[in-house]
Design a protein around this motif. Sequence first.
Motif, short mmCIF file in Angstrom:
data_model
loop_
_atom_site.label_atom_id
_atom_site.label_comp_id
_atom_site.label_asym_id
_atom_site.label_seq_id
_atom_site.Cartn_x
_atom_site.Cartn_y
_atom_site.Cartn_z
N ALA A 1 -65.94 -13.30 -58.15
CA ALA A 1 -67.01 -14.31 -58.42
C ALA A 1 -68.27 -13.59 -59.17
CB ALA A 1 -67.61 -15.12 -57.11
N ASN A 2 -68.76 -14.45 -60.13
CA ASN A 2 -70.07 -13.90 -60.67
C ASN A 2 -71.34 -14.01 -59.64
OD1 ASN A 2 -69.34 -13.46 -63.83
ND2 ASN A 2 -68.63 -15.62 -63.43
N GLU A 3 -71.97 -13.23 -59.88
CA GLU A 3 -73.15 -13.08 -58.87
C GLU A 3 -74.43 -12.97 -59.44
OE1 GLU A 3 -71.10 -11.04 -54.88
OE2 GLU A 3 -72.65 -9.98 -55.89
N ILE B 1 -81.46 -12.32 -61.81
CA ILE B 1 -80.89 -10.99 -62.39
C ILE B 1 -79.22 -11.24 -62.43
CG2 ILE B 1 -80.35 -8.54 -62.06
CD1 ILE B 1 -83.25 -9.25 -62.86
N ASP B 2 -78.45 -11.35 -63.21
CA ASP B 2 -77.20 -11.66 -63.64
C ASP B 2 -76.62 -10.22 -63.09
OD1 ASP B 2 -74.59 -12.06 -64.11
OD2 ASP B 2 -75.09 -12.62 -66.28
N LEU B 3 -75.62 -10.22 -62.13
CA LEU B 3 -74.85 -9.10 -61.72
C LEU B 3 -73.51 -8.93 -62.29
CD1 LEU B 3 -76.03 -9.17 -57.88
CD2 LEU B 3 -77.20 -7.74 -59.71
N LYS C 1 -74.03 -22.58 -52.70
CA LYS C 1 -75.54 -21.93 -52.48
C LYS C 1 -76.44 -22.23 -53.74
CE LYS C 1 -76.56 -19.19 -49.23
NZ LYS C 1 -76.64 -17.59 -48.40
N SER C 2 -75.67 -21.63 -54.79
CA SER C 2 -76.15 -21.40 -56.27
C SER C 2 -76.79 -22.81 -56.73
CB SER C 2 -75.47 -20.63 -57.12
OG SER C 2 -74.38 -21.47 -57.27
N THR C 3 -75.93 -23.82 -56.32
CA THR C 3 -76.14 -25.34 -56.60
C THR C 3 -77.25 -25.46 -56.02
OG1 THR C 3 -74.02 -25.71 -57.35
CG2 THR C 3 -75.27 -27.50 -56.80
N LYS C 4 -77.59 -25.53 -54.57
CA LYS C 4 -78.47 -25.72 -53.68
C LYS C 4 -79.72 -25.27 -54.27
CE LYS C 4 -75.72 -26.77 -49.65
NZ LYS C 4 -75.12 -26.40 -48.40
N ARG C 5 -79.88 -23.98 -54.36
CA ARG C 5 -81.12 -23.41 -54.91
C ARG C 5 -81.47 -23.97 -56.13
NH1 ARG C 5 -80.75 -21.84 -50.39
NH2 ARG C 5 -80.70 -19.63 -49.62
N SER D 1 -85.51 -10.93 -51.72
CA SER D 1 -84.46 -11.24 -52.69
C SER D 1 -83.05 -11.92 -51.95
CB SER D 1 -84.09 -10.21 -53.62
OG SER D 1 -85.01 -9.67 -54.49
N GLU D 2 -82.41 -12.61 -52.74
CA GLU D 2 -81.04 -12.70 -51.77
C GLU D 2 -79.88 -12.65 -53.21
OE1 GLU D 2 -80.60 -16.94 -50.85
OE2 GLU D 2 -82.01 -17.64 -52.56
N THR D 3 -78.72 -12.50 -52.87
CA THR D 3 -77.72 -12.34 -53.77
C THR D 3 -76.59 -13.33 -53.36
OG1 THR D 3 -78.13 -9.86 -54.16
CG2 THR D 3 -75.93 -10.86 -54.73
N LEU D 4 -76.19 -14.26 -54.42
CA LEU D 4 -75.12 -15.19 -54.17
C LEU D 4 -74.32 -15.56 -55.27
CD1 LEU D 4 -77.18 -18.49 -54.90
CD2 LEU D 4 -78.39 -16.44 -54.48
N PRO D 5 -73.15 -15.76 -55.05
CA PRO D 5 -72.01 -16.17 -55.90
C PRO D 5 -72.66 -17.49 -56.91
CG PRO D 5 -70.90 -16.05 -53.69
CD PRO D 5 -72.51 -15.97 -53.61
#
Length: 224
Positions: free
Chosen positions: A51-53, A33-35, A95-99, A81-85
């Motif tokens: 930041a985009n989340e 989900i793009d927040l 963290k988004s890159t690691k995911r 769920s988790e929310t991240l930049p």
Amino acid sequence: MALKAAKDVKKTNYIPQANIEPGTCPARLVQIIDLGLQAQRAFQGKEKPPANEIMLTYELVDEFMKDEEGNDIEDKPRWISETLPFFGLFADKAKSTKRYFALDPNNDHDGDFAKLIGIPCNVTVVNNSVGDKTYDNVAAVTTMRERDAAKCPDLVNPPKVFDVDAPDMEVFNSLPEWVRDKIKGNLNFKGSALEKLVGDAPPKAKEEKPAPKKEEPVDEDLPY
């Protein structure tokens, strides 16, 4: 990134669920989900730029909701769920890159998160307490071995992908109200395609009322 998803089903009597036992669980990515562009909390007294989340949701394949007698409801797997930049893959420490690379270690999908829906992975769950509440949180996501992925059960629930720049209103309207409100509160909502489709403004602040004698702490990031 439109993706047809089932509408909300009629709610039945809710049965309180225990926290998920901490540990590493096999899972599949079920929601992206793009927040939108969100304000960030200050860190060590310093303001951080917006930041985009994104919110990532994982369907655990061997953890299920329980019925009144404590038995597994096998068509209702647990979600976490988790929310991240959200950053481009050039931000190798994000963290988004690691995911992303936990789900697509060879970058077969050229950084496209939308194509990761349904991919199996391992999710490490931890329990964190805030006051008298204990939440289930994602501590880590790692790549599942190919031989384990081949045996991983399919998703039970319909997957959902929401792109704030190309909004699918069926998906948007199926999201919980607090998620919809967060999306409508993003800093680029005004004048966006979503604003035109929603047809209303972001949630307005409630009228000021006399403050209670003792304010209770507010949990801004409720678990989903």
